[in-house]
Design a protein around this motif. Sequence first.
Motif, PDB file in Angstrom:
ATOM      1  N   UNK A 178      -2.235  -5.458   2.848  1.00  0.00           N
ATOM      2  CA  UNK A 178      -1.284  -4.392   3.179  1.00  0.00           C
ATOM      3  C   UNK A 178      -0.607  -4.693   4.519  1.00  0.00           C
ATOM      4  N   UNK A 179      -1.417  -5.044   5.511  1.00  0.00           N
ATOM      5  CA  UNK A 179      -0.857  -5.323   6.838  1.00  0.00           C
ATOM      6  C   UNK A 179      -0.045  -6.610   6.853  1.00  0.00           C
ATOM      7  N   UNK A 180      -0.476  -7.614   6.104  1.00  0.00           N
ATOM      8  CA  UNK A 180       0.213  -8.911   6.100  1.00  0.00           C
ATOM      9  C   UNK A 180       1.634  -8.787   5.542  1.00  0.00           C
ATOM     10  N   UNK A 181       1.783  -7.994   4.468  1.00  0.00           N
ATOM     11  CA  UNK A 181       3.094  -7.931   3.804  1.00  0.00           C
ATOM     12  C   UNK A 181       4.085  -7.031   4.537  1.00  0.00           C
ATOM     13  N   UNK A 182       3.658  -6.431   5.644  1.00  0.00           N
ATOM     14  CA  UNK A 182       4.626  -5.699   6.472  1.00  0.00           C
ATOM     15  C   UNK A 182       5.623  -6.673   7.077  1.00  0.00           C
ATOM     16  N   UNK A 183       5.135  -7.858   7.500  1.00  0.00           N
ATOM     17  CA  UNK A 183       5.986  -8.821   8.196  1.00  0.00           C
ATOM     18  C   UNK A 183       6.147 -10.166   7.486  1.00  0.00           C
ATOM     19  N   UNK A 184       5.216 -10.533   6.626  1.00  0.00           N
ATOM     20  CA  UNK A 184       5.190 -11.870   6.033  1.00  0.00           C
ATOM     21  C   UNK A 184       6.010 -11.905   4.742  1.00  0.00           C
ATOM     22  N   UNK A 185       7.162 -12.557   4.807  1.00  0.00           N
ATOM     23  CA  UNK A 185       8.077 -12.625   3.664  1.00  0.00           C
ATOM     24  C   UNK A 185       7.438 -13.322   2.465  1.00  0.00           C
ATOM     25  N   UNK A 191       4.163 -13.791   1.632  1.00  0.00           N
ATOM     26  CA  UNK A 191       3.103 -13.028   0.978  1.00  0.00           C
ATOM     27  C   UNK A 191       3.659 -11.766   0.305  1.00  0.00           C
ATOM     28  N   UNK A 192       4.640 -11.148   0.937  1.00  0.00           N
ATOM     29  CA  UNK A 192       5.276  -9.977   0.335  1.00  0.00           C
ATOM     30  C   UNK A 192       5.948 -10.346  -0.978  1.00  0.00           C
ATOM     31  N   UNK A 249       3.991   1.410   0.067  1.00  0.00           N
ATOM     32  CA  UNK A 249       3.764   0.619   1.264  1.00  0.00           C
ATOM     33  C   UNK A 249       4.420   1.222   2.490  1.00  0.00           C
ATOM     34  N   UNK A 250       4.321   0.505   3.593  1.00  0.00           N
ATOM     35  CA  UNK A 250       4.833   0.987   4.875  1.00  0.00           C
ATOM     36  C   UNK A 250       6.365   0.963   4.888  1.00  0.00           C
ATOM     37  N   UNK A 251       7.006   2.033   5.351  1.00  0.00           N
ATOM     38  CA  UNK A 251       8.474   2.047   5.436  1.00  0.00           C
ATOM     39  C   UNK A 251       8.984   0.886   6.301  1.00  0.00           C
ATOM     40  N   UNK A 304       8.634  -3.861   0.931  1.00  0.00           N
ATOM     41  CA  UNK A 304       9.620  -2.991   0.319  1.00  0.00           C
ATOM     42  C   UNK A 304      10.968  -3.684   0.174  1.00  0.00           C
ATOM     43  N   UNK A 305      11.316  -4.524   1.117  1.00  0.00           N
ATOM     44  CA  UNK A 305      12.579  -5.271   1.010  1.00  0.00           C
ATOM     45  C   UNK A 305      12.543  -6.196  -0.203  1.00  0.00           C
ATOM     46  N   UNK A 306      11.432  -6.896  -0.376  1.00  0.00           N
ATOM     47  CA  UNK A 306      11.294  -7.805  -1.527  1.00  0.00           C
ATOM     48  C   UNK A 306      11.265  -7.031  -2.833  1.00  0.00           C
ATOM     49  N   UNK A 307      10.607  -5.874  -2.835  1.00  0.00           N
ATOM     50  CA  UNK A 307      10.544  -5.062  -4.050  1.00  0.00           C
ATOM     51  C   UNK A 307      11.937  -4.583  -4.451  1.00  0.00           C
ATOM     52  N   UNK A 308      12.707  -4.130  -3.470  1.00  0.00           N
ATOM     53  CA  UNK A 308      14.078  -3.696  -3.777  1.00  0.00           C
ATOM     54  C   UNK A 308      14.898  -4.852  -4.337  1.00  0.00           C
ATOM     55  N   UNK A 309      14.766  -6.021  -3.745  1.00  0.00           N
ATOM     56  CA  UNK A 309      15.507  -7.191  -4.224  1.00  0.00           C
ATOM     57  C   UNK A 309      15.152  -7.520  -5.669  1.00  0.00           C
ATOM     58  N   UNK A 310      13.914  -7.201  -6.062  1.00  0.00           N
ATOM     59  CA  UNK A 310      13.464  -7.481  -7.430  1.00  0.00           C
ATOM     60  C   UNK A 310      13.749  -6.320  -8.382  1.00  0.00           C
ATOM     61  N   UNK A 311      14.366  -5.269  -7.853  1.00  0.00           N
ATOM     62  CA  UNK A 311      14.705  -4.122  -8.686  1.00  0.00           C
ATOM     63  C   UNK A 311      13.563  -3.145  -8.915  1.00  0.00           C
ATOM     64  N   UNK A 312      12.521  -3.228  -8.073  1.00  0.00           N
ATOM     65  CA  UNK A 312      11.389  -2.323  -8.209  1.00  0.00           C
ATOM     66  C   UNK A 312      11.571  -1.089  -7.321  1.00  0.00           C
ATOM     67  N   UNK A 313      11.163   0.083  -7.791  1.00  0.00           N
ATOM     68  CA  UNK A 313      11.201   1.273  -6.932  1.00  0.00           C
ATOM     69  C   UNK A 313      10.198   1.118  -5.791  1.00  0.00           C
ATOM     70  N   UNK A 314      10.504   1.723  -4.650  1.00  0.00           N
ATOM     71  CA  UNK A 314       9.578   1.689  -3.518  1.00  0.00           C
ATOM     72  C   UNK A 314       9.221   3.113  -3.117  1.00  0.00           C
ATOM     73  N   UNK A 315       7.995   3.279  -2.634  1.00  0.00           N
ATOM     74  CA  UNK A 315       7.512   4.583  -2.180  1.00  0.00           C
ATOM     75  C   UNK A 315       6.986   4.422  -0.758  1.00  0.00           C
TER      76      UNK A 315
END
Length: 254
Positions: free
Chosen positions: A118-125, A127-128, A146-148, A153-164
């Motif tokens: 969880x903490x790694x994917x805040x900054x690591x492109x 692993x995210x 995940x964390x705002x 969340x950036x990678x999820x949006x790029x893949x067309x996934x909803x983010x919370x």
Amino acid sequence: MTGASIDLNADLGEGFGRWRLTDDEQLLSVVTSANVACGFHAGDAVTMRRVCALAAERGVRIGAQVSYRDLAGFGRRAMDVPPDELAAEVAYQIGALEVFARAAGSRVSYVKPHGALYNRVVHDEGQAGAVVEGVVLAGGGLPVLGLPGSRLHACARDAGLPVVPEAFADRAYTAEGTLVPRGREGAVVHDPEAVVERSLSLALRGTVTARSGEAVSVRARSLCLHGDTPGSVELARRVRARLEAEGVRVEAFA
């Protein structure tokens, strides 16, 4: 009524064999979303089946809490996992939980990384991106909790996934809006009244007080209530009762 609403999530199924860490049955009477351990940091087949059945019975949304493969360290140790391997392991964990969710008459509704991941994917492109690849590989276009402002969340949006976007009332925040690492003093807020007040501030104003003393904007749709701390059930009940008393609707995110 305030018009505000918030989802309450908790990490559940965090046991293995005869060992149990979380009071799943009691917490499932409070939360609206259950982050179920999928066997890599905690959880086993029997535990996953039991928690999914309880969650489905109570109308609680089931989420896959995916982790690095680290039972000994409870998923809280830093690891370097090749992206293709991590993607496969994320998909594997989602698939395992989906079997038990469907058997209970429900389904996996979202994905949330756990601990060090969880903490790694805040900054690591890298692993995210691997986590998101794993979610896509598992199918279904699942929302990612995940964390705002995270790379996840950036990678999820790029893949067309909803983010919370998610917030933590019992974790200390930096002035940048990230979590203070657990290894540092003061990383966890232990005062129950402080946790309740922080929950209310996050739900009503979208702010939390950082360790520096300044108000930090954290716009979240879901609030995590940790189930592995002493008195977690009673604290969760106090948080929900106070939110509802102030007119906040406690409901699963759309």
